[in-house]
Design an enzyme around this catalytic site. Structure first.
Site, PDB file in Angstrom:
ATOM      1  N   THR A 254      95.208 -25.677 -85.932  1.00 22.86           N
ATOM      2  CA  THR A 254      94.288 -26.588 -85.232  1.00 22.86           C
ATOM      3  C   THR A 254      92.874 -26.383 -85.755  1.00 22.86           C
ATOM      4  OG1 THR A 254      95.628 -26.743 -83.232  1.00 22.86           O
ATOM      5  CG2 THR A 254      93.277 -27.198 -82.981  1.00 22.86           C
ATOM      6  N   PHE A 256      88.910 -26.833 -84.969  1.00 19.19           N
ATOM      7  CA  PHE A 256      87.967 -26.932 -83.851  1.00 19.19           C
ATOM      8  C   PHE A 256      86.581 -27.253 -84.395  1.00 19.19           C
ATOM      9  CE2 PHE A 256      90.740 -25.118 -80.577  1.00 19.19           C
ATOM     10  CZ  PHE A 256      91.699 -24.487 -81.352  1.00 19.19           C
TER      11      PHE A 256
END
Ligand code: PRE
Length: 355
Positions: A254, A256
């Protein structure tokens, strides 16, 4: 090999390191004063990335670059905190992956401020209650975090940094696997574990909630509830782990973003990335002209994502990442062309293109 002789040498080196670390930390006071006079922020991602790039060039091993970056990340965290402890808002509650991304970016020496939803992270920074915010923006398996994209299109805050975090999901519950009737988690986490859930819990109802850690916190509410979250959240809220590594892809990462009120300067050496959003005129070739504004100058467009503008039905925004800083002449020239093809062009931020 004489062990005592080697240890004596290690003790000498440790004395030198401790002296140098304290000398470096003492300079933080001078830096703070100089930056206050110049009206510069405590956190300067471009300067930190320049430091990491210099360290990588200096490093001849055996220390690995990632390890050196982690060590220096904490050294810099202490230096920042000596100026003032930064307040970091993030998608909470405690033990979310977003909290782990915040610590990866800022180190341990921060004041963390967990927020219930992604818009609350933006609000905390916009109101000045937090210095920076950390939000999830996209996952390598599940794609974009749509709420974050929508908020970026609306806010005046700027993206000042990006952080990548490998994500390993667990199934956690107070009940045994055969008793599970509901699986709760952030929508993205459910998507990333879609195949595993279809194989192991085909009959379980999937329920979306605000964050993975929130799902763990709620997972004891009634019999048969389970949550998908990181092992850290399971430990933090004392819920047993039933299965580990349930994400469909082992390379599940992921990305960010760190948002703040003040734009980030140039890192230089081609080390910058710029995010922007635009909407195109309703005419043939408009999108092609928008893309060519960059490709015709050899500017690498690493991402393009369309999203309803939420202003008019079937009207789309295009979110784009390009290599380069907004203030680079080539990027500015491309943006000037872009404005010929687009009704709206908005700079979302330029920041170090860290991996
Ligand atoms: O040079 C600065 O601006 C500092 O505040 C020092 C320092 C560092 O530890 O090297 C710390 C925080 C900044 O984000 C950049 C670098």
């Amino acid at each position: 090999m004489d062990l005592e002789k080697v240890r004596t040498r290690i003790d000498e080196i440790d004395r030198e390191i401790v002296a140098k670390l304290n000398e470096r930390l003492t300079l933080a006071g001078d830096v703070a004063a100089a930056k206050a006079e110049a009206g510069l922020p405590i956190f300067m991602p471009e300067r930190e990335e320049q430091i990491f790039m210099k360290l990588a060039r200096l490093n001849t091993g055996p220390l690995e670059e990632a390890t050196l970056r982690r060590i220096y990340g904490e050294i810099i965290s202490v230096t920042r905190a000596r100026q003032r402890k930064l307040r970091i808002a993030y998608l909470g509650p405690e033990a979310t992956y977003t909290e782990q991304a915040a610590v990866k970016q800022f180190g341990q020496q921060i004041e963390t401020m967990p927020q219930r939803m992604i818009p609350d992270v933006f609000t905390a920074v916009e109101k000045g209650e937090a210095d920076y915010g950390v939000i999830p923006i996209e996952n390598s398996t599940g794609g974009a975090v749509l709420h974050s994209l929508d908020m970026l299109a609306e806010t005046e805050l700027k993206i000042v940094s990006q952080v990548y975090l490998p994500i390993e999901h667990c199934l956690v519950s107070r009940w045994p696997l055969e008793a599970i009737t509901e699986v709760h988690s952030k929508d993205q986490a459910l998507i990333q574990c879609r195949d595993w859930l279809a194989r192991h819990l085909p009959g379980a109802r999937q329920v979306e909630c605000d964050s993975t850690a929130q799902a763990v916190r709620l997972s004891g509410e009634h019999e048969g509830m389970a949550a998908i979250a990181g092992e850290l959240a399971a430990t933090r809220y004392g819920v047993p782990v039933l299965a580990k590594g349930i994400q469909d892809r082992s390379d599940n990462v992921t990305r960010f973003l760190v948002i703040g009120a003040r734009p980030c300067g140039r890192t230089g050496d081609g080390g910058d990335k710029t995010s922007l959003v635009f909407s195109i005129n309703d005419e043939v070739g408009a999108l092609e002209r928008a893309v060519k504004a960059f490709s015709s100058r050899g500017i690498n467009m690493t991402k393009i994502e369309s999203r309803p503008s939420r202003r008019k039905a079937w009207d789309y925004l295009f979110f784009v990442d390009v290599i380069g800083h907004w203030e680079d002449a080539e990027v500015q020239a491309a943006v000037a062309d872009l404005k010929d093809a687009c009704r709206l062009v908005k700079w979302l931020g330029s920041y170090p293109n860290t991996k």
